[in-house]
Write a protein that holds these residues in place. Structure first.
Motif, PDB file in Angstrom:
ATOM      1  N   LEU A 117     -16.404 -26.829 -43.624  1.00 54.90           N
ATOM      2  CA  LEU A 117     -15.635 -26.717 -44.855  1.00 54.90           C
ATOM      3  C   LEU A 117     -14.131 -26.867 -44.636  1.00 54.90           C
ATOM      4  O   LEU A 117     -13.399 -27.138 -45.592  1.00 54.90           O
ATOM      5  CB  LEU A 117     -15.915 -25.363 -45.526  1.00 54.90           C
ATOM      6  N   ALA A 118     -13.672 -26.673 -43.399  1.00 48.69           N
ATOM      7  CA  ALA A 118     -12.234 -26.644 -43.139  1.00 48.69           C
ATOM      8  C   ALA A 118     -11.624 -28.038 -43.272  1.00 48.69           C
ATOM      9  O   ALA A 118     -12.234 -29.048 -42.917  1.00 48.69           O
ATOM     10  CB  ALA A 118     -11.963 -26.092 -41.742  1.00 48.69           C
ATOM     11  N   ARG A 119     -10.392 -28.079 -43.796  1.00 47.42           N
ATOM     12  CA  ARG A 119      -9.668 -29.349 -43.886  1.00 47.42           C
ATOM     13  C   ARG A 119      -9.229 -29.830 -42.511  1.00 47.42           C
ATOM     14  O   ARG A 119      -9.164 -31.034 -42.248  1.00 47.42           O
ATOM     15  CB  ARG A 119      -8.442 -29.173 -44.774  1.00 47.42           C
ATOM     16  N   ALA A 138     -11.918 -19.697 -38.352  1.00 50.13           N
ATOM     17  CA  ALA A 138     -12.814 -20.229 -37.317  1.00 50.13           C
ATOM     18  C   ALA A 138     -12.508 -19.607 -35.963  1.00 50.13           C
ATOM     19  O   ALA A 138     -13.426 -19.279 -35.191  1.00 50.13           O
ATOM     20  CB  ALA A 138     -12.686 -21.748 -37.244  1.00 50.13           C
ATOM     21  N   GLN A 139     -11.224 -19.426 -35.650  1.00 52.30           N
ATOM     22  CA  GLN A 139     -10.859 -18.815 -34.381  1.00 52.30           C
ATOM     23  C   GLN A 139     -11.384 -17.386 -34.292  1.00 52.30           C
ATOM     24  O   GLN A 139     -11.885 -16.951 -33.249  1.00 52.30           O
ATOM     25  CB  GLN A 139      -9.332 -18.816 -34.220  1.00 52.30           C
ATOM     26  N   CYS A 140     -11.275 -16.640 -35.411  1.00 51.65           N
ATOM     27  CA  CYS A 140     -11.782 -15.263 -35.423  1.00 51.65           C
ATOM     28  C   CYS A 140     -13.295 -15.233 -35.254  1.00 51.65           C
ATOM     29  O   CYS A 140     -13.843 -14.341 -34.582  1.00 51.65           O
ATOM     30  CB  CYS A 140     -11.381 -14.565 -36.720  1.00 51.65           C
ATOM     31  N   ALA A 141     -13.981 -16.203 -35.857  1.00 52.10           N
ATOM     32  CA  ALA A 141     -15.441 -16.265 -35.714  1.00 52.10           C
ATOM     33  C   ALA A 141     -15.830 -16.531 -34.267  1.00 52.10           C
ATOM     34  O   ALA A 141     -16.780 -15.932 -33.740  1.00 52.10           O
ATOM     35  CB  ALA A 141     -16.013 -17.348 -36.634  1.00 52.10           C
ATOM     36  N   VAL A 142     -15.087 -17.423 -33.592  1.00 51.58           N
ATOM     37  CA  VAL A 142     -15.368 -17.696 -32.173  1.00 51.58           C
ATOM     38  C   VAL A 142     -15.121 -16.451 -31.332  1.00 51.58           C
ATOM     39  O   VAL A 142     -15.939 -16.091 -30.464  1.00 51.58           O
ATOM     40  CB  VAL A 142     -14.499 -18.868 -31.682  1.00 51.58           C
ATOM     41  N   LEU A 143     -14.005 -15.795 -31.580  1.00 56.48           N
ATOM     42  CA  LEU A 143     -13.695 -14.591 -30.817  1.00 56.48           C
ATOM     43  C   LEU A 143     -14.772 -13.529 -31.007  1.00 56.48           C
ATOM     44  O   LEU A 143     -15.215 -12.905 -30.033  1.00 56.48           O
ATOM     45  CB  LEU A 143     -12.331 -14.046 -31.249  1.00 56.48           C
ATOM     46  N   ALA A 144     -15.223 -13.338 -32.250  1.00 54.17           N
ATOM     47  CA  ALA A 144     -16.270 -12.352 -32.510  1.00 54.17           C
ATOM     48  C   ALA A 144     -17.565 -12.736 -31.813  1.00 54.17           C
ATOM     49  O   ALA A 144     -18.242 -11.882 -31.215  1.00 54.17           O
ATOM     50  CB  ALA A 144     -16.489 -12.223 -34.018  1.00 54.17           C
ATOM     51  N   ALA A 145     -17.925 -14.025 -31.866  1.00 54.94           N
ATOM     52  CA  ALA A 145     -19.176 -14.464 -31.234  1.00 54.94           C
ATOM     53  C   ALA A 145     -19.146 -14.246 -29.729  1.00 54.94           C
ATOM     54  O   ALA A 145     -20.092 -13.719 -29.143  1.00 54.94           O
ATOM     55  CB  ALA A 145     -19.424 -15.938 -31.557  1.00 54.94           C
ATOM     56  N   VAL A 146     -18.039 -14.641 -29.096  1.00 57.42           N
ATOM     57  CA  VAL A 146     -17.933 -14.498 -27.636  1.00 57.42           C
ATOM     58  C   VAL A 146     -17.885 -13.028 -27.237  1.00 57.42           C
ATOM     59  O   VAL A 146     -18.543 -12.600 -26.278  1.00 57.42           O
ATOM     60  CB  VAL A 146     -16.702 -15.252 -27.113  1.00 57.42           C
ATOM     61  N   ALA A 147     -17.116 -12.212 -27.996  1.00 60.88           N
ATOM     62  CA  ALA A 147     -17.004 -10.792 -27.663  1.00 60.88           C
ATOM     63  C   ALA A 147     -18.348 -10.091 -27.803  1.00 60.88           C
ATOM     64  O   ALA A 147     -18.761  -9.308 -26.926  1.00 60.88           O
ATOM     65  CB  ALA A 147     -15.963 -10.128 -28.555  1.00 60.88           C
ATOM     66  N   LEU A 148     -19.051 -10.361 -28.894  1.00 64.56           N
ATOM     67  CA  LEU A 148     -20.352  -9.719 -29.120  1.00 64.56           C
ATOM     68  C   LEU A 148     -21.375 -10.185 -28.083  1.00 64.56           C
ATOM     69  O   LEU A 148     -22.169  -9.374 -27.573  1.00 64.56           O
ATOM     70  CB  LEU A 148     -20.844 -10.029 -30.528  1.00 64.56           C
ATOM     71  N   LEU A 149     -21.367 -11.478 -27.787  1.00 64.09           N
ATOM     72  CA  LEU A 149     -22.316 -11.991 -26.796  1.00 64.09           C
ATOM     73  C   LEU A 149     -22.030 -11.407 -25.424  1.00 64.09           C
ATOM     74  O   LEU A 149     -22.954 -10.977 -24.714  1.00 64.09           O
ATOM     75  CB  LEU A 149     -22.243 -13.518 -26.751  1.00 64.09           C
ATOM     76  N   THR A 150     -20.758 -11.380 -25.027  1.00 64.99           N
ATOM     77  CA  THR A 150     -20.400 -10.828 -23.725  1.00 64.99           C
ATOM     78  C   THR A 150     -20.784  -9.359 -23.629  1.00 64.99           C
ATOM     79  O   THR A 150     -21.362  -8.914 -22.623  1.00 64.99           O
ATOM     80  CB  THR A 150     -18.888 -10.983 -23.486  1.00 64.99           C
ATOM     81  N   ALA A 174     -19.751 -22.376 -37.503  1.00 67.69           N
ATOM     82  CA  ALA A 174     -20.242 -23.709 -37.845  1.00 67.69           C
ATOM     83  C   ALA A 174     -20.024 -24.023 -39.323  1.00 67.69           C
ATOM     84  O   ALA A 174     -19.615 -25.140 -39.687  1.00 67.69           O
ATOM     85  CB  ALA A 174     -21.724 -23.820 -37.489  1.00 67.69           C
ATOM     86  N   VAL A 175     -20.281 -23.047 -40.192  1.00 68.18           N
ATOM     87  CA  VAL A 175     -20.083 -23.256 -41.627  1.00 68.18           C
ATOM     88  C   VAL A 175     -18.607 -23.480 -41.938  1.00 68.18           C
ATOM     89  O   VAL A 175     -18.233 -24.372 -42.709  1.00 68.18           O
ATOM     90  CB  VAL A 175     -20.639 -22.052 -42.426  1.00 68.18           C
TER      91      VAL A 175
END
Length: 464
Positions: free
Chosen positions: A259-261, A211-223, A254-255
């Motif tokens: 699913l994460a514990r 999830a952390q990697c997904a956030v980093l990718a989203a913010v980096a790509l958006l920026t 979000a997905v």
């Protein structure tokens, strides 16, 4: 300092223990935001002295922001797991050491690397700052005032950055833009270790690295996409691809959370109106305020011929009222609750930007003072309530993650406002039209934030 003393004297016993925790936390936050704004004045000189290419200059500025925004949720999760005070101090130490590395940099690549490390330190500082204030000032009234002064640091740093950066570059040299962080960071560490209590830890909470990697990718790509949009245009394939990939990364986050514990924030908490609505309000008012500051800066320098220092002075009315507004909103929230203050602040800011848009294609500077003051006052007036709304909606175990979510959305709002403002200026038929359209869009964002506040912000302080 007067405002901090007034805060300390206004906190009733037993909450009035010391103003030191507030001063420590706000010093760290001020240092982080100052580094975003002061560098803009120094970077042309840095580029010449270090023989940096245009790409290198962009990375000196944007690398810090990208890492800062991308790792905020990671910083919040680490604070909840290991203790907010510990992670906050780690962040200050990393920030100070990397600032020293920036000042000693002998080449553009080494400066970029040090700036990336600074961004990581900032991402550890900011989520812990709100969690520590919530811990240090447990009563709703004291907490609201503390959150207000915390939020006002952003406006003060935004105003002081160009002024201080211009003075340092003109007198001592650009390296002092980074060296000034050393005494501030040292004082912040001493105050935190001596006057801020140890924070509870929740070691059972695992870090969700996918999830952390997904956030980093989203913010980096958006920026990256937003930064390129101002240069390439919004219809450029690279910009559209970046926005699409950022959306996919957000969906992946979000997905994964479902699913994460041990999610970064439980889905039920994210669906709470106070949490999601408060974060959206933060995105919108940062969009309006920083979009206004960016386009106004370009207007003052490129169209009116102001110097960098003159531009900082011209923008001062936009942030001169922030400290007063935050202290006032903290006091009033005990009587009125948060919702009326957030709604009225957003409406006042919308009126200010709408007044600028209606002032004509080339208004005299005195006509812009009142609109800038309205935008600065309204934004700071609403920040206390929106911050308290988000933090009040989260249980103590997730205070760092809630702070990180709120500040991540605010960073996204800032980046979007700046990118859209630059794009409107670049694509409009003339400069004045682009500026007025940008102000009108910012006013609309404030109006939407006011509507959200009516639905999502609780009336009573400390409730959600």
């Amino acid at each position: 300092m007067v405002a901090f003393v007034a805060f300390a004297e206004s906190v009733p016993e037993p909450g009035r223990r010391s103003w030191a925790p507030l001063l420590a936390v706000c010093a760290g936050y001020f240092m982080v935001i100052l580094d975003v704004t002061a560098i803009n004045v120094a970077v042309p000189v840095i580029g010449r002295e270090l023989s940096a290419s245009l790409t290198g200059i962009q990375w000196i500025t944007d690398g810090y922001t990208l890492v800062f925004a991308g790792f905020l949720l990671t910083g919040g999760a680490l604070g909840d797991r290991l203790g907010s005070r510990r992670v906050f101090c780690w962040g200050v130490a990393v920030f100070v050491l990397s600032s020293a590395a920036c000042a000693l940099a002998a080449s553009a690549p080494s400066l970029v690397a040090a700036r990336l490390a600074e961004g990581l330190g900032a991402a550890l500082i900011v989520p812990g700052s709100l969690a520590l204030l919530q811990q240090a000032y447990p009563t709703p009234a004291a907490r609201s005032r503390a959150f207000g002064l915390w939020g006002s640091m952003a406006g003060i740093a935004a105003a002081a950055g160009p002024l201080l950066g211009g003075l340092l570059v003109a007198t001592l040299g650009w390296r002092w833009v980074f060296l000034i962080n050393l005494p501030v960071g040292a004082a912040c560490l001493v105050l935190t270790l001596r006057h801020v209590a140890r924070s509870p830890r929740h070691p059972a909470r695992a870090l969700d690295w996918p999830a952390q990697c997904a956030v980093l990718a989203a913010v980096a790509l958006l920026t990256a996409a937003l930064n390129e949009a101002g240069r390439r245009g919004w219809s450029d394939p690279a910009v559209l691809a970046g926005l699409g990939l950022a959306a996919l990364a957000a969906v992946a986050f979000a997905v994964r959370e479902r699913l994460a514990r041990s999610p970064v924030l439980p889905p039920d908490l994210l669906r709470a109106p106070a949490m999601s609505g408060g974060a959206a309000i933060g995105l919108l008012f940062n969009f309006g305020f920083y979009g206004m500051v960016f386009t106004a800066s370009l207007d003052f320098q490129h169209q009116r011929g102001f110097s960098a220092l003159g531009t900082g002075l011209a923008l001062f009315p936009a942030v001169a009222m922030t400290m007063f507004a935050s202290v006032l909103s903290g006091r009033l929230s005990r009587r009125t609750g948060h919702r009326p203050l957030v709604v009225s602040g957003m409406l006042l800011a919308a009126l200010g930007l709408a007044g600028w848009a209606a002032a004509g294609p080339d208004p005299a500077y005195p006509l812009l003072v009142a609109p800038m003051m309205a935008a600065g006052f309204g934004t700071s007036f609403a920040l206390t309530g929106s911050t308290a709304t988000v933090m009040g909606a989260a249980p103590a175990a997730y205070s760092g993650a809630a702070s990180a979510l709120f500040n991540t959305t605010r960073q996204i709002g800032s980046a979007t406002g700046v990118a859209l403002g630059g794009s409107l200026l670049a694509t409009a038929a003339d400069y004045g039209t682009g500026l007025r359209v940008s102000m009108a869009v910012g006013a609309l964002a404030y109006l939407v934030a006011a509507g959200l506040a009516r639905r999502c912000v609780p009336v009573a302080p400390g409730t959600a």
